[in-house]
Design an enzyme around this catalytic site. Structure first.
Site, PDB file in Angstrom:
ATOM      1  N   HIS A 183      29.499  10.252 -25.880  1.00 18.89           N
ATOM      2  CA  HIS A 183      29.141  10.491 -27.277  1.00 18.89           C
ATOM      3  C   HIS A 183      27.643  10.792 -27.386  1.00 18.89           C
ATOM      4  CE1 HIS A 183      29.938  10.276 -31.546  1.00 18.89           C
ATOM      5  NE2 HIS A 183      29.012   9.360 -31.723  1.00 18.89           N
ATOM      6  N   HIS A 207      14.102   5.334 -31.832  1.00 16.23           N
ATOM      7  CA  HIS A 207      13.825   5.444 -30.401  1.00 16.23           C
ATOM      8  C   HIS A 207      14.617   6.585 -29.766  1.00 16.23           C
ATOM      9  CE1 HIS A 207      13.499   3.291 -26.257  1.00 16.23           C
ATOM     10  NE2 HIS A 207      12.537   4.150 -26.432  1.00 16.23           N
ATOM     11  N   HIS A 251      16.179   1.764 -16.186  1.00 15.13           N
ATOM     12  CA  HIS A 251      15.803   2.679 -17.274  1.00 15.13           C
ATOM     13  C   HIS A 251      14.288   2.875 -17.310  1.00 15.13           C
ATOM     14  CE1 HIS A 251      15.766   4.754 -21.051  1.00 15.13           C
ATOM     15  NE2 HIS A 251      15.141   3.767 -21.678  1.00 15.13           N
ATOM     16  N   GLU A 298      18.035  -2.501 -17.503  1.00 21.93           N
ATOM     17  CA  GLU A 298      16.758  -2.340 -18.192  1.00 21.93           C
ATOM     18  C   GLU A 298      15.662  -1.850 -17.246  1.00 21.93           C
ATOM     19  OE1 GLU A 298      13.469  -2.632 -20.902  1.00 21.93           O
ATOM     20  OE2 GLU A 298      15.607  -2.198 -21.056  1.00 21.93           O
TER      21      GLU A 298
END
Length: 306
Positions: free
Chosen positions: A278, A125, A63, A60
């Site tokens: 993906h 988001h 990021h 987290e």
């Protein structure tokens, strides 16, 4: 006039940075690391720099750090391109959109950390980050003068391909949203088989989570068929326009890999590397489709009566 190599490298760095933001956001969601820093933003667990490092904290906080750093890159690129390439019709709009959507996704992320958001809001988001990535990618292509290298500034698109291009690009955003909704509602493994939810039984989904998962699969299947049709049409009628011919062939290749990746994610029971690939593929596909929209705009400018 050719752009300086410094501006080109800067544009590449900003584009790569946006990809890191997209992949990082997907990693946060897929590893359930969104609350790694607790209800604190921009700090982490009560301090500016986390003092206790766990996997969730590392993912987290990394990021957040990447998002902050890349934001400065994109701000500089936006101002730089605005000043140096403002005469190019699309540059000012793209520069504005790149920053606007980046800030918007940052605020949604912050709001989720501090107050919490519903799954349907959180699913936006990734899509908003994707819009910022597409704007940065198009700016980079303009900086590298791709239009001149592939004669894209002279492209001539007939109405049928124009409407299919606009339609499939808008529809791709729906596919992105449904995919994000699968992640945020924890519906990824509600259907253990592929292509059906349960290959032993042909039946409609029986609950909300199965509807989310199978709805996304149906949406992904439709975009594959749609892009296949556009690619066949382009190969047949646009062989002399390289940017269209190869652009739609590449789009078909990417969407095919996207389908395979989606299948593999389910069958591998959410292998993290397949899941991140993906997300990467859909980002590349959406960026390419947005470039096709830019070409439609160029065609309308060059051939207003077509």
């Amino acid at each position: 006039m050719q752009q300086s190599k410094y501006m080109k490298w800067f544009a590449v760095a900003a584009t790569f940075g946006m990809l890191l933001i997209l992949i990082g956001g997907a990693l946060v969601t897929k590893t359930d690391s969104g609350m790694g820093c607790g209800r604190h933003w921009p700090g982490c667990n009560g301090s500016l720099i986390p003092t206790e490092i766990t996997r969730e904290v590392l993912i987290e906080f990394s990021h957040r750090a990447i998002t902050g750093s890349v934001s400065f890159l994109i701000l500089i690129l936006s101002v730089w391109s605005w000043r140096k390439l403002g005469h190019v019709r699309e540059v000012k709009l793209l520069a504005f959109l790149a920053m606007f959507f980046l800030v918007a996704q940052a605020f949604i992320g912050a709001a989720q950390v501090m107050w919490g958001q519903g799954d349907f809001i959180l699913a936006l988001h990734f899509g908003i980050s994707l819009l910022s990535f597409a704007a940065v990618l198009l700016l980079t292509l303009i900086v590298f003068e791709v239009d001149k290298k592939f004669d894209a500034d002279q492209v001539h698109i007939l109405p049928k391909l124009k409407w299919h291009t606009i339609g499939v690009t808008l529809y791709s955003y729906i596919v992105v949203y449904t995919g994000a909704l699968v992640r945020h509602t924890n519906s990824s493994l509600i259907c253990p088989d592929w292509p059906l939810c349960n290959n032993k039984t042909i039946a409609l989904p029986s609950n909300f989570y199965e509807w989310v998962q199978m709805g996304h699969r149906a949406a992904a299947g439709l975009i594959f068929i749609w892009i296949l049709y556009i690619a066949i049409h382009t190969i047949k009628y646009y062989k002399n326009q390289r940017v269209l011919y190869w652009g739609w062939i590449i789009a078909l290749l990417i969407v095919s890999l996207q389908v395979i990746a989606g299948m593999s994610v389910v069958l591998s029971r959410l292998n993290i590397y397949l899941a991140l690939s993906h997300s990467l593929l859909i980002a590349l596909l959406f960026g390419l489709l947005c470039y096709m929209i830019l070409l439609v705009s160029r065609s309308n400018q060059n051939y207003p009566n077509a």
